[in-house]
Design an enzyme around this catalytic site. Structure first.
Site, short mmCIF file in Angstrom:
data_model
loop_
_atom_site.label_atom_id
_atom_site.label_comp_id
_atom_site.label_asym_id
_atom_site.label_seq_id
_atom_site.Cartn_x
_atom_site.Cartn_y
_atom_site.Cartn_z
CD GLU A 248 16.05 9.14 42.78
OE1 GLU A 248 15.07 9.03 43.38
OE2 GLU A 248 16.48 10.41 42.68
CG HIS A 249 16.25 7.62 38.80
ND1 HIS A 249 16.07 9.10 39.38
CD2 HIS A 249 15.58 6.78 39.07
CE1 HIS A 249 14.82 8.75 39.82
NE2 HIS A 249 14.44 7.66 39.57
CE1 TYR B 167 4.62 12.89 54.20
CE2 TYR B 167 6.40 13.22 52.30
CZ TYR B 167 5.49 13.77 53.18
OH TYR B 167 5.13 15.01 53.06
CG ASN C 201 10.66 18.36 51.79
OD1 ASN C 201 10.87 17.92 52.71
ND2 ASN C 201 9.62 19.39 51.67
CG HIS D 236 29.61 -15.61 78.58
ND1 HIS D 236 29.50 -14.31 79.50
CD2 HIS D 236 29.02 -15.21 77.43
CE1 HIS D 236 28.89 -13.79 79.02
NE2 HIS D 236 28.76 -13.79 77.86
CB THR E 17 14.18 12.99 41.52
OG1 THR E 17 14.54 11.96 40.70
CG2 THR E 17 14.11 14.32 40.47
CG ASP F 175 9.85 7.97 37.27
OD1 ASP F 175 10.61 7.59 38.41
OD2 ASP F 175 10.16 9.05 36.68
CD GLN G 177 13.72 11.59 36.79
OE1 GLN G 177 13.59 11.35 37.73
NE2 GLN G 177 12.84 11.07 35.92
CD GLN H 60 4.29 19.07 58.74
OE1 GLN H 60 5.65 18.92 58.92
NE2 GLN H 60 3.63 19.72 58.32
CG HIS I 101 10.49 14.82 39.51
ND1 HIS I 101 9.29 14.23 39.92
CD2 HIS I 101 11.21 13.83 38.63
CE1 HIS I 101 9.20 13.01 39.65
NE2 HIS I 101 10.10 12.45 38.88
CD GLU J 132 34.76 -12.88 73.98
OE1 GLU J 132 33.69 -12.85 74.68
OE2 GLU J 132 34.75 -12.86 72.80
#
Length: 458
Positions: A353-354, A146, A239, A446, A262, A387, A284, A210, A287, A441
Site C-alpha cells: 500500500e505504502h 466511507y 477493516n 449485422h 494499513t 496521510d 503505520q 452495513q 493504526h 462471425e
C-alpha cells in the site's frame, strides 16, 4: 527462504518480536517471493464473507430497522435515524480547534490542486472523412464515501474521499462513518467538521459492512427520516468486513479498491538512517494491531540497528502496546535480500500500500518499482506526509492488490463514454469490411443493418 529468530531487544525496553525472513541465496520466482514476504495470518476474507453476506441481506430486507440493530450491537448506541442533522454538522465546524481547521484547509488545498490536474481530457479522433469517434469523461451521478472509525479518528479520509469526487464533478455525495457512543451516537465531531468544511451535508452515522450495503442498495424512508438513495460508486478504506462488503457489492456499484488494514514496506540499504526507518514502521503500526510494517534490506547491520530503534521508540510512543503487537505479528518483519535487485523484486511481489525508498539514488530506484499503491522517495517523504498534506491520496489498495488496482483518484468517479458519429459516406467506406466480418462471425443481420442504409442486400 529461512526464518530466523528476531534480533534481540534492548535490555531496557519491552521486546518487539520483529521476525526475520532471509531470502539471500534463494533464486525465488515471483510466486515464491509472494509466498515468502510477511503476510497477515488473521481472519481471511473467506472467514468474513458469510457474516457480511448476512448483513447485506438483512439491510436489504429490513432497511433502517436492521441498521438500528447493528448500531446497538456493534457500536452500543441507540438510533432513531442515522442521518446527521445539519445543525450538528454546523456545530462541529464551529467548535473545531482552529489549528486543526487550518491543517485541514491546507490539506484540502493541496489535495484539490492535485485532483484538479488528474481529470483526463475528452478526445475527438477523425478516422476518415466524416468518421469521428470521441471519448467523453462523464462523472457518475452519486457516490457513497466511507470513513472508518475504530481505534483512530480520520478526518483526513474525509478529504481523500470527497476532494476527488468534487473534482470529477459528482453532483450527489453521501458520507458514512460509524456512530460513536462518546458523541451521542454521531460520528466523531472532527469527521463532521471536515465534511462541513467541504460542503457535504448528507452524512450518516453508519459503520462497517452495513454502511456499504446501505449505499449499494439504498434504504427506504421511515417516519423517522428520509430515504437513503442508492449510489453508483462506493469508496473508502475500512477493516476486513468493509473490504469484503465492497467486494460483494461490486457489480451492483463500482468500488475504488479493497482497502483494508494499513501496511508499509520500506526498501532500504546501508545508507538509510535506522531511526527514520524505525519511526516510519511505527507510524503505520500505530493504526491497528494487525497493521503490517515490513523492512526489505540487503544490510544486516541496518536491520540490527532498526531493531534496536524499534524497541526504544515503541516503548516511548503513546500507543506502545498496539505498536508492539503489530510489529510482532506475522504480517510484519524484516526481509533480508541478496542485493538491491532482489529487493526491488521483493517489493513488486509484496505490492505494498505504502512503499518508502530509503536507498542511495532513491528516485532512480523508485522508478523501477511496478507494484505499489504509493511510493515515497527519500528521507523527507514519509508516509505520514501522504496521510495528510502531500496532496496525494491515502486511500490505497492493500494486501497485494496494488499489483492490479490503483489508489483513489478522480477517474474513480468518472466514466469514459465513447461517441461514434459517422456520415453516410464514412459508413459506406467501411461497409464491405463490416459485411465480411459479420459473415465470418455468422451474424449476417449485422451486415444487413449496414447495407439496409444503402438500399442493397447484404
Amino acid at each position: 527462504m529461512t526464518i530466523t529468530p528476531e534480533f534481540p531487544a534492548t535490555p531496557t525496553a519491552p521486546a518487539v518480536s520483529f521476525r526475520t525472513v532471509d531470502l539471500r541465496g534463494k533464486g525465488l520466482t515471483l510466486a515464491g517471493l509472494r509466498a515468502a514476504v510477511p503476510r497477515a495470518q488473521h481472519q481471511t476474507v473467506a472467514d468474513a464473507e458469510q457474516k457480511v453476506l448476512d448483513i447485506i441481506g438483512d439491510v436489504r430486507r429490513r432497511g433502517y430497522d436492521a441498521l438500528t440493530e447493528y448500531a446497538q450491537r456493534f457500536d452500543g448506541v441507540e438510533q432513531d435515524h442515522p442521518l446527521v442533522p445539519a445543525a450538528e454538522l454546523a456545530r462541529a465546524l464551529a467548535e473545531l480547534d482552529p489549528a486543526v481547521r487550518k491543517a485541514l484547509e491546507e490539506s484540502i488545498s493541496r489535495a484539490r490542486r492535485f485532483a484538479d490536474s488528474q481529470r483526463p481530457r475528452n478526445i475527438d479522433v477523425e478516422l476518415g472523412d466524416g468518421a469521428i469517434v470521441s471519448q467523453n469523461w462523464v462523472p457518475v451521478a452519486r457516490v457513497g464515501l466511507y470513513v472508518p472509525g475504530g481505534l483512530a479518528v480520520y478526518p483526513s479520509s474525509v478529504i481523500m474521499n470527497v476532494v476527488p469526487a468534487l473534482a470529477a464533478g459528482v453532483a450527489s455525495i453521501a458520507l458514512a462513518s460509524p456512530p460513536q457512543k462518546d458523541f451521542g451516537g454521531l460520528p466523531h465531531p472532527t469527521i463532521l467538521a471536515a465534511a462541513a468544511l467541504l460542503g457535504i451535508n448528507e452524512v450518516y452515522a453508519i459503520g462497517g459492512a452495513q454502511a456499504i450495503a446501505a449505499f449499494a442498495y439504498g434504504v427506504d424512508a421511515t417516519t423517522a427520516g428520509p430515504t437513503l438513495e442508492p449510489v453508483d460508486v462506493v469508496t473508502g478504506p475500512g477493516n476486513i468486513f468493509v473490504a469484503t462488503a465492497k467486494r460483494l457489492v461490486k457489480g451492483v456499484v463500482g468500488i475504488d479498491s479493497e482497502a483494508g488494514t494499513t501496511e508499509i514496506a520500506i526498501l532500504a540499504d546501508s545508507t538509510a538512517q535506522p531511526r527514520l526507518v524505525a519511526a516510519d514502521l511505527i507510524s503505520q503500526a500505530e493504526h491497528d494491531p494487525k497493521a503490517a510494517s515490513v523492512l526489505i534490506t540487503d544490510s544486516e547491520d541496518l536491520a540490527a540497528a532498526v531493531q534496536i530503534e524499534l524497541n526504544t521508540q515503541a516503548a516511548a510512543t503513546k500507543h506502545s502496546e498496539r505498536v508492539r503487537e503489530a510489529l510482532s505479528g506475522p504480517q510484519s518483519g524484516v526481509v533480508l535480500v541478496e542485493d538491491l535487485e532482489q529487493g526491488v523484486a521483493a517489493c513488486d511481489a509484496y505490492a505494498a500500500e505504502h512503499l518508502e525508498i530509503m536507498t542511495a539514488n532513491a528516485a532512480a530506484v523508485a522508478a523501477r518499482i511496478r507494484n505499489a499503491g504509493a511510493i515515497f522517495v527519500g528521507d523527507y517523504s514519509p508516509v505520514s506526509l501522504g496521510d495528510y498534506c502531500a496532496g496525494s491520496n491515502h486511500v490505497l489498495p492493500t494486501s497485494g492488490t496494488a499489483a492490479f488496482s490503483s489508489g483513489l483518484n478522480v477517474t474513480t468517479f468518472l466514466r469514459a463514454i465513447q461517441v461514434i458519429n459517422y456520415t453516410k459516406g464514412a459508413l459506406q467506406e467501411v461497409s464491405g469490411h463490416i459485411v465480411s466480418l459479420a459473415g465470418a462471425e455468422d451474424l449476417p443481420a449485422h451486415g444487413q443493418a449496414v447495407t439496409a442504409r444503402f438500399g442493397k442486400p447484404a
